[in-house]
Write an enzyme that holds these catalytic residues in place. Structure first.
Site, PDB file in Angstrom:
ATOM      1  N   THR A 125       0.830  -1.210   0.000  1.00 15.87           N
ATOM      2  CA  THR A 125       0.000   0.000   0.000  1.00 15.87           C
ATOM      3  C   THR A 125       0.865   1.261   0.000  1.00 15.87           C
ATOM      4  O   THR A 125       1.995   1.247   0.506  1.00 15.87           O
ATOM      5  CB  THR A 125      -0.897  -0.012   1.260  1.00 15.87           C
ATOM      6  N   ASP A 126       0.282   2.351  -0.508  1.00 17.23           N
ATOM      7  CA  ASP A 126       0.995   3.644  -0.462  1.00 17.23           C
ATOM      8  C   ASP A 126       1.140   4.150   0.970  1.00 17.23           C
ATOM      9  O   ASP A 126       1.937   5.051   1.240  1.00 17.23           O
ATOM     10  CB  ASP A 126       0.288   4.691  -1.339  1.00 17.23           C
ATOM     11  N   GLU A 127       0.377   3.548   1.908  1.00 18.55           N
ATOM     12  CA  GLU A 127       0.460   4.022   3.297  1.00 18.55           C
ATOM     13  C   GLU A 127       1.824   3.770   3.919  1.00 18.55           C
ATOM     14  O   GLU A 127       2.148   4.344   4.961  1.00 18.55           O
ATOM     15  CB  GLU A 127      -0.643   3.390   4.152  1.00 18.55           C
ATOM     16  N   TYR A 153      -1.523  -0.401  11.218  1.00 23.67           N
ATOM     17  CA  TYR A 153      -1.754  -1.065   9.923  1.00 23.67           C
ATOM     18  C   TYR A 153      -0.598  -0.798   8.969  1.00 23.67           C
ATOM     19  O   TYR A 153       0.014  -1.729   8.424  1.00 23.67           O
ATOM     20  CB  TYR A 153      -3.083  -0.589   9.305  1.00 23.67           C
ATOM     21  N   LYS A 157       2.250  -3.350   7.299  1.00 24.73           N
ATOM     22  CA  LYS A 157       2.445  -3.550   5.857  1.00 24.73           C
ATOM     23  C   LYS A 157       3.910  -3.209   5.474  1.00 24.73           C
ATOM     24  O   LYS A 157       4.515  -3.887   4.661  1.00 24.73           O
ATOM     25  CB  LYS A 157       1.479  -2.670   5.053  1.00 24.73           C
TER      26      LYS A 157
HETATM   27  P1  NAD Z   1     -10.200  -6.718   2.702  1.00 22.71           P
HETATM   28  O1  NAD Z   1     -10.127  -6.457   4.175  1.00 22.71           O
HETATM   29  O2  NAD Z   1     -11.423  -6.372   1.949  1.00 22.71           O
HETATM   30  O3  NAD Z   1      -9.926  -8.280   2.451  1.00 22.71           O
HETATM   31  C1  NAD Z   1      -8.944  -8.994   3.130  1.00 22.71           C
HETATM   32  C2  NAD Z   1      -9.192 -10.485   2.873  1.00 22.71           C
HETATM   33  O4  NAD Z   1      -8.131 -11.201   3.523  1.00 22.71           O
HETATM   34  C3  NAD Z   1     -10.507 -10.992   3.479  1.00 22.71           C
HETATM   35  O5  NAD Z   1     -11.155 -11.851   2.580  1.00 22.71           O
HETATM   36  C4  NAD Z   1     -10.059 -11.758   4.732  1.00 22.71           C
HETATM   37  O6  NAD Z   1     -10.931 -12.831   5.069  1.00 22.71           O
HETATM   38  C5  NAD Z   1      -8.705 -12.265   4.285  1.00 22.71           C
HETATM   39  N1  NAD Z   1      -7.809 -12.531   5.417  1.00 22.71           N
HETATM   40  C6  NAD Z   1      -7.570 -11.725   6.481  1.00 22.71           C
HETATM   41  N2  NAD Z   1      -6.713 -12.322   7.322  1.00 22.71           N
HETATM   42  C7  NAD Z   1      -6.395 -13.523   6.765  1.00 22.71           C
HETATM   43  C8  NAD Z   1      -5.547 -14.586   7.143  1.00 22.71           C
HETATM   44  N3  NAD Z   1      -4.841 -14.546   8.285  1.00 22.71           N
HETATM   45  N4  NAD Z   1      -5.439 -15.657   6.328  1.00 22.71           N
HETATM   46  C9  NAD Z   1      -6.157 -15.722   5.171  1.00 22.71           C
HETATM   47  N5  NAD Z   1      -6.993 -14.749   4.768  1.00 22.71           N
HETATM   48  C10 NAD Z   1      -7.106 -13.656   5.546  1.00 22.71           C
HETATM   49  O7  NAD Z   1      -8.905  -6.023   2.107  1.00 22.71           O
HETATM   50  P2  NAD Z   1      -8.719  -5.310   0.682  1.00 22.71           P
HETATM   51  O8  NAD Z   1      -9.152  -3.911   0.787  1.00 22.71           O
HETATM   52  O9  NAD Z   1      -9.238  -6.189  -0.360  1.00 22.71           O
HETATM   53  O10 NAD Z   1      -7.109  -5.296   0.615  1.00 22.71           O
HETATM   54  C11 NAD Z   1      -6.400  -6.385   0.031  1.00 22.71           C
HETATM   55  C12 NAD Z   1      -4.918  -6.093   0.083  1.00 22.71           C
HETATM   56  O11 NAD Z   1      -4.639  -4.904  -0.639  1.00 22.71           O
HETATM   57  C13 NAD Z   1      -4.376  -5.869   1.482  1.00 22.71           C
HETATM   58  O12 NAD Z   1      -3.112  -6.468   1.567  1.00 22.71           O
HETATM   59  C14 NAD Z   1      -4.266  -4.356   1.604  1.00 22.71           C
HETATM   60  O13 NAD Z   1      -3.233  -3.997   2.489  1.00 22.71           O
HETATM   61  C15 NAD Z   1      -3.928  -3.990   0.182  1.00 22.71           C
HETATM   62  N6  NAD Z   1      -4.357  -2.653  -0.274  1.00 22.71           N
HETATM   63  C16 NAD Z   1      -5.640  -2.252  -0.104  1.00 22.71           C
HETATM   64  C17 NAD Z   1      -6.041  -1.019  -0.613  1.00 22.71           C
HETATM   65  C18 NAD Z   1      -7.467  -0.522  -0.478  1.00 22.71           C
HETATM   66  O14 NAD Z   1      -7.742   0.617  -0.820  1.00 22.71           O
HETATM   67  N7  NAD Z   1      -8.411  -1.331  -0.012  1.00 22.71           N
HETATM   68  C19 NAD Z   1      -5.106  -0.209  -1.276  1.00 22.71           C
HETATM   69  C20 NAD Z   1      -3.791  -0.657  -1.405  1.00 22.71           C
HETATM   70  C21 NAD Z   1      -3.438  -1.891  -0.915  1.00 22.71           C
HETATM   71  O1  DAU Z   2      -4.103   4.060   0.628  1.00 21.10           O
HETATM   72  C1  DAU Z   2      -4.381   2.703   0.617  1.00 21.10           C
HETATM   73  C2  DAU Z   2      -5.172   2.328   1.853  1.00 21.10           C
HETATM   74  O2  DAU Z   2      -6.478   2.847   1.679  1.00 21.10           O
HETATM   75  C3  DAU Z   2      -5.192   0.835   2.084  1.00 21.10           C
HETATM   76  O3  DAU Z   2      -3.890   0.380   2.357  1.00 21.10           O
HETATM   77  C4  DAU Z   2      -6.136   0.472   3.240  1.00 21.10           C
HETATM   78  O4  DAU Z   2      -6.239  -0.944   3.364  1.00 21.10           O
HETATM   79  C5  DAU Z   2      -7.495   1.056   2.938  1.00 21.10           C
HETATM   80  O5  DAU Z   2      -8.377   0.792   4.014  1.00 21.10           O
HETATM   81  C6  DAU Z   2      -7.402   2.557   2.709  1.00 21.10           C
HETATM   82  O6  DAU Z   2      -7.030   3.242   3.918  1.00 21.10           O
HETATM   83  P1  DAU Z   2      -7.722   4.639   4.343  1.00 21.10           P
HETATM   84  O7  DAU Z   2      -7.528   4.815   5.792  1.00 21.10           O
HETATM   85  O8  DAU Z   2      -7.295   5.735   3.454  1.00 21.10           O
HETATM   86  O9  DAU Z   2      -9.269   4.278   3.966  1.00 21.10           O
HETATM   87  P2  DAU Z   2     -10.640   4.551   4.742  1.00 21.10           P
HETATM   88  O10 DAU Z   2     -11.736   4.187   3.801  1.00 21.10           O
HETATM   89  O11 DAU Z   2     -10.657   3.923   6.095  1.00 21.10           O
HETATM   90  O12 DAU Z   2     -10.639   6.111   4.933  1.00 21.10           O
HETATM   91  C7  DAU Z   2     -10.511   6.991   3.826  1.00 21.10           C
HETATM   92  C8  DAU Z   2     -10.484   8.405   4.367  1.00 21.10           C
HETATM   93  O13 DAU Z   2     -11.776   8.714   4.883  1.00 21.10           O
HETATM   94  C9  DAU Z   2      -9.521   8.613   5.519  1.00 21.10           C
HETATM   95  O14 DAU Z   2      -8.963   9.909   5.421  1.00 21.10           O
HETATM   96  C10 DAU Z   2     -10.395   8.520   6.760  1.00 21.10           C
HETATM   97  C11 DAU Z   2     -11.718   9.056   6.277  1.00 21.10           C
HETATM   98  N1  DAU Z   2     -12.916   8.491   6.914  1.00 21.10           N
HETATM   99  C12 DAU Z   2     -13.040   7.136   6.943  1.00 21.10           C
HETATM  100  C13 DAU Z   2     -14.147   6.546   7.507  1.00 21.10           C
HETATM  101  C14 DAU Z   2     -14.295   5.035   7.566  1.00 21.10           C
HETATM  102  C15 DAU Z   2     -13.906   9.320   7.403  1.00 21.10           C
HETATM  103  O15 DAU Z   2     -13.804  10.558   7.365  1.00 21.10           O
HETATM  104  N2  DAU Z   2     -15.006   8.741   7.975  1.00 21.10           N
HETATM  105  C16 DAU Z   2     -15.173   7.387   8.064  1.00 21.10           C
HETATM  106  O16 DAU Z   2     -16.202   6.927   8.618  1.00 21.10           O
END
Ligand code: NAD
Ligand code: DAU
Length: 339
Positions: A125-127, A153, A157
């Protein structure tokens, strides 16, 4: 090719499973997922009957289960999506993030070494780069930006990324890493900003915006993330990190107001709540490397993607209403309990 997708019952993993089945029908996809609160087997409904698809319920940190699977299957590529992914949950309870995101990565890489898997890809992730100031719009994260994390988190990562690069240097494990910005689109779990706001707005509930709502995220339609990972695992250079993002920056308030306007709901639903601890201000990716080297570019701009996403949530109410009611957690028992 035989591809292991971990975390494929989650948001991005499931979209990737569908992307691969559609774009590479010659390949076989095995999905391993622990079905935590974020995993939903119903999300994979359309894949489960496909002869090129196998689902295995297991924890990536369970060495015995992982080695058993690797001994049954000869994998060509492992793509690790499985993670605890929600920043707010990591602030409440960091421990599980360390176990899944770091130890789980180690177990998978050890299995890759033991069974000579030719490619391990880490979905990061970019985080891991921390955040950028709001008043310096000319700054972007490149692959050379130092790791500088804010939340448990992102620290978990980043730790995993360092371990992946250590396995490359020390053991010669053929790895790649991608670091993507915020995704949105179908099957996004309704605890994250966009699906949370859509589902709450539809129910005329208040929309909790953290702080002033001026934090900036760089939104990427999930299919564009999948196409980037697909290119990296097939054409990317071993040992390299690739940033993925499409210059779609929006403040949280802009995102929430767009959703309200698309749904014809009043802005009076917006409620400002206490800010997230350690809240990252701005994320913004420079995708020059992946564009230049692999010819990747995003296809969906935010203004179109958000409309498509809202349409999906309107057309698939039962998917997210089951999640909100908790019913989806009984689905695995119903589908697999007697098998
Ligand atoms: P998500 O939380 O929707 O899904 C995570 C999945 O992993 C779920 O199906 C969960 O059951 C499974 N899981 C969790 N723990 C596990 C374990 N111990 N063993 C096997 N399975 C397990 O997450 P997402 O948003 O789909 O993110 C997927 C990946 O992409 C993550 O690695 C996250 O860090 C990365 N990522 C997410 C975003 C985003 O915006 N959502 C952006 C950049 C990177
Ligand atoms: O940048 C990539 C990341 O993006 C991934 O690595 C993470 O897995 C993914 O969850 C996401 O992280 P963020 O923290 O950016 O996403 P989130 O949807 O939780 O929040 C987006 C923005 O919105 C953040 O600035 C917090 C804000 N927020 C979030 C929630 C849930 C609110 O203001 N209110 C809310 O209720």
């Amino acid at each position: 090719m035989n591809i292991l997708v971990t975390g494929g019952a989650g948001f991005i993993g499931a979209n990737f499973v569908y992307y691969e089945l559609e774009n590479h029908p010659e390949d076989r996809i095995v999905c391993i997922d622990a079905l935590t609160y974020a995993g939903n087997l119903a999300t994979l409904d359309a894949a489960i009957g496909n002869p090129n698809f196998r689902f295995v319920k297991a924890d990536i940190a369970d060495r015995e289960a992982v080695e058993k699977l690797f001994s049954e299957e000869a994998f060509d590529i492992v793509v690790n999506f499985a993670a605890e992914s929600h920043v707010d949950r990591s602030i409440e309870n960091p421990e599980l993030f360390l176990k899944t995101n770091i130890m789980g990565t180690q177990v998978l890489m050890d299995a890759c070494r033991k069974f000579n898997v030719p490619r391990y890809h880490q979905v990061s992730t970019d985080e891991v780069y921390g955040d950028l100031p709001l008043d310096r719009p000319e700054l972007f994260f490149t692959e050379e930006t130092p790791i500088h994390t804010s939340s448990p988190y992102s620290a978990s990562k980043a730790s995993a990324d360092l371990l992946v690069l250590a396995y490359y240097r020390t053991f010669g494990l053929p790895v790649t890493i991608s670091r993507c910005s915020n995704n949105y689109g179908p099957y996004h779990f309704p605890e994250k900003l966009i699906p949370l706001m859509i589902s709450r707005a539809l129910a005329d509930q208040s929309l909790p915006v953290y702080g002033k709502g001026d934090n900036v995220r760089d939104w990427l339609y999930v299919e564009d993330h999948c196409s980037a990972i697909d290119l990296i695992i097939r054409n990317g250079r071993v040992g390299e990190v690739y940033n993925i993002g499409g210059h779609n920056e929006r403040t949280n308030l802009e995102v929430v107001k767009t959703i309200l306007s698309e749904l014809n709901k009043p802005e009076t639903l917006i409620t400002y709540v206490t800010d997230r601890l350690g809240h990252d201000r701005r994320y913004a990716i420079d995708p020059t490397k992946i564009s230049g080297e692999l010819g990747w570019s995003p296809k969906t701009y935010f203004d179109d993607g958000i409309k498509k996403t809202i349409r999906w949530y309107l057309d698939n109410r039962s998917w997210w209403e089951n999640i909100l009611s908790g019913d989806y957690q009984a689905y695995y028992e119903k589908m697999y309990g007697n098998r």
